[in-house]
Design a protein around this motif. Structure first.
Motif, PDB file in Angstrom:
ATOM      1  N   LYS A  71       0.824  -1.218   0.000  1.00  0.00           N
ATOM      2  CA  LYS A  71       0.000   0.000   0.000  1.00  0.00           C
ATOM      3  C   LYS A  71       0.853   1.262   0.000  1.00  0.00           C
ATOM      4  N   THR A  72       2.122   1.134   0.408  1.00  0.00           N
ATOM      5  CA  THR A  72       3.002   2.298   0.462  1.00  0.00           C
ATOM      6  C   THR A  72       3.742   2.533  -0.856  1.00  0.00           C
ATOM      7  N   TRP A  73       3.465   1.728  -1.880  1.00  0.00           N
ATOM      8  CA  TRP A  73       4.111   1.880  -3.180  1.00  0.00           C
ATOM      9  C   TRP A  73       3.807   3.276  -3.721  1.00  0.00           C
ATOM     10  N   THR A  74       4.831   4.009  -4.181  1.00  0.00           N
ATOM     11  CA  THR A  74       4.646   5.406  -4.584  1.00  0.00           C
ATOM     12  C   THR A  74       4.638   5.626  -6.099  1.00  0.00           C
ATOM     13  N   HIS A  75       4.914   4.603  -6.884  1.00  0.00           N
ATOM     14  CA  HIS A  75       4.918   4.706  -8.343  1.00  0.00           C
ATOM     15  C   HIS A  75       3.942   3.678  -8.906  1.00  0.00           C
ATOM     16  N   GLU A  76       3.518   3.903 -10.131  1.00  0.00           N
ATOM     17  CA  GLU A  76       2.689   2.903 -10.811  1.00  0.00           C
ATOM     18  C   GLU A  76       3.550   1.646 -10.986  1.00  0.00           C
ATOM     19  N   PRO A  77       3.159   0.514 -10.397  1.00  0.00           N
ATOM     20  CA  PRO A  77       4.037  -0.661 -10.362  1.00  0.00           C
ATOM     21  C   PRO A  77       4.433  -1.211 -11.732  1.00  0.00           C
ATOM     22  N   PHE A  78       3.556  -1.119 -12.733  1.00  0.00           N
ATOM     23  CA  PHE A  78       3.845  -1.736 -14.027  1.00  0.00           C
ATOM     24  C   PHE A  78       4.136  -0.723 -15.123  1.00  0.00           C
ATOM     25  N   SER A  79       4.428   0.504 -14.727  1.00  0.00           N
ATOM     26  CA  SER A  79       4.842   1.538 -15.668  1.00  0.00           C
ATOM     27  C   SER A  79       6.256   1.969 -15.303  1.00  0.00           C
ATOM     28  N   PRO A  80       7.257   1.430 -16.008  1.00  0.00           N
ATOM     29  CA  PRO A  80       8.632   1.796 -15.674  1.00  0.00           C
ATOM     30  C   PRO A  80       8.846   3.299 -15.826  1.00  0.00           C
ATOM     31  N   THR A  81       9.405   3.896 -14.783  1.00  0.00           N
ATOM     32  CA  THR A  81       9.613   5.339 -14.750  1.00  0.00           C
ATOM     33  C   THR A  81      11.062   5.623 -14.389  1.00  0.00           C
ATOM     34  N   ILE A  82      11.707   6.440 -15.185  1.00  0.00           N
ATOM     35  CA  ILE A  82      13.083   6.845 -14.870  1.00  0.00           C
ATOM     36  C   ILE A  82      13.032   8.242 -14.284  1.00  0.00           C
ATOM     37  N   GLU A  83      13.587   8.371 -13.084  1.00  0.00           N
ATOM     38  CA  GLU A  83      13.715   9.662 -12.408  1.00  0.00           C
ATOM     39  C   GLU A  83      15.177   9.818 -12.023  1.00  0.00           C
ATOM     40  N   GLY A  84      15.810  10.805 -12.613  1.00  0.00           N
ATOM     41  CA  GLY A  84      17.248  10.962 -12.379  1.00  0.00           C
ATOM     42  C   GLY A  84      17.974   9.753 -12.962  1.00  0.00           C
ATOM     43  N   ASN A  85      18.735   9.081 -12.134  1.00  0.00           N
ATOM     44  CA  ASN A  85      19.441   7.885 -12.605  1.00  0.00           C
ATOM     45  C   ASN A  85      18.840   6.603 -12.032  1.00  0.00           C
ATOM     46  N   LYS A  86      17.569   6.641 -11.618  1.00  0.00           N
ATOM     47  CA  LYS A  86      16.902   5.469 -11.060  1.00  0.00           C
ATOM     48  C   LYS A  86      15.708   5.067 -11.913  1.00  0.00           C
ATOM     49  N   LEU A  87      15.542   3.773 -12.050  1.00  0.00           N
ATOM     50  CA  LEU A  87      14.405   3.206 -12.766  1.00  0.00           C
ATOM     51  C   LEU A  87      13.453   2.612 -11.741  1.00  0.00           C
ATOM     52  N   TYR A  88      12.239   3.100 -11.726  1.00  0.00           N
ATOM     53  CA  TYR A  88      11.229   2.629 -10.791  1.00  0.00           C
ATOM     54  C   TYR A  88      10.234   1.717 -11.508  1.00  0.00           C
ATOM     55  N   GLY A  89       9.791   0.707 -10.809  1.00  0.00           N
ATOM     56  CA  GLY A  89       8.788  -0.216 -11.293  1.00  0.00           C
ATOM     57  C   GLY A  89       8.879  -1.486 -10.471  1.00  0.00           C
ATOM     58  N   LEU A  90       7.770  -2.189 -10.328  1.00  0.00           N
ATOM     59  CA  LEU A  90       7.738  -3.393  -9.508  1.00  0.00           C
ATOM     60  C   LEU A  90       8.708  -4.433 -10.071  1.00  0.00           C
ATOM     61  N   GLY A  91       9.583  -4.888  -9.236  1.00  0.00           N
ATOM     62  CA  GLY A  91      10.566  -5.883  -9.635  1.00  0.00           C
ATOM     63  C   GLY A  91      11.843  -5.311 -10.210  1.00  0.00           C
TER      64      GLY A  91
END
Length: 180
Positions: free
Chosen positions: A79-99
């Motif tokens: 429930k504390t997930w802050t990004h859309e889990p299945f939409s890879p998002t690059i912010e700065g030099n980090k890639l966010y997404g579940l897994g």
């Protein structure tokens, strides 16, 4: 494939993998995608359930065998997930997404290491595998696949450790995978 090409290909592959829901025991779509990707690069694959592996050309039983392994499954987002889990998002030099961290980055990195190492003959046999059901220590995970593989002498298992190398760590699946 040079290292720059491998880096760019790994990031692109990770983004595609993140977009496929891949919860433990529900890895079929991601396993199909990953198998197709490997075969598209010209490598033959073997599969047991949602576990996939490929053996470098020139396998020789007189050589030691190195396994590069990581897992394809993820846990469900909290429930504390802050990004859309299945939409890879690059912010700065980090890639966010579940897994992306556990263990997609390890998985795609080890696969690209396999691709680079197989460009020339090595003094050892090389196998790459992606395993299923790691997050739940499932019976249809790594241990089931290992029964189909040649004996493994050494395994490099990609699992996030906060950039601290873990040597000879005995986890449930690691122990099952490398000891027979």
């Amino acid at each position: 494939m040079n290292t720059t090409e491998a880096y760019e290909s790994a990031i692109e592959l990770l983004q595609k993998l993140i977009a496929i829901p891949c919860f433990s025991r529900e890895e079929n779509a991601a396993a199909d995608f990953f198998q197709s990707f490997i075969e598209g690069k010209g490598y033959a694959t073997m599969r047991k359930g949602n576990n996939i592996w490929t053996i470098a050309a020139g396998f020789n039983q007189n050589k030691k065998t190195l396994l590069l392994n990581s897992h394809i499954d993820t846990v469900r987002p909290s429930k504390t997930w802050t990004h859309e889990p299945f939409s890879p998002t690059i912010e700065g030099n980090k890639l966010y997404g579940l897994g992306s961290n556990d263990a997609g980055a390890s998985l795609v990195s080890l696969l690209h290491v396999f691709f680079i190492l197989t460009q020339k003959e090595q003094p050892y046999n090389l196998i790459f595998s992606c395993s299923a059901e790691e997050e739940v220590s499932g019976a249809n995970g790594c241990a089931s696949m290992m029964q189909e593989m040649p004996p493994i002498d050494l395994a490099v298992v990609g699992e996030p450790t906060q950039m601290q190398l873990a040597v000879a760590e005995k986890g449930l699946m690691v122990l099952d995978c490398v000891s027979r």
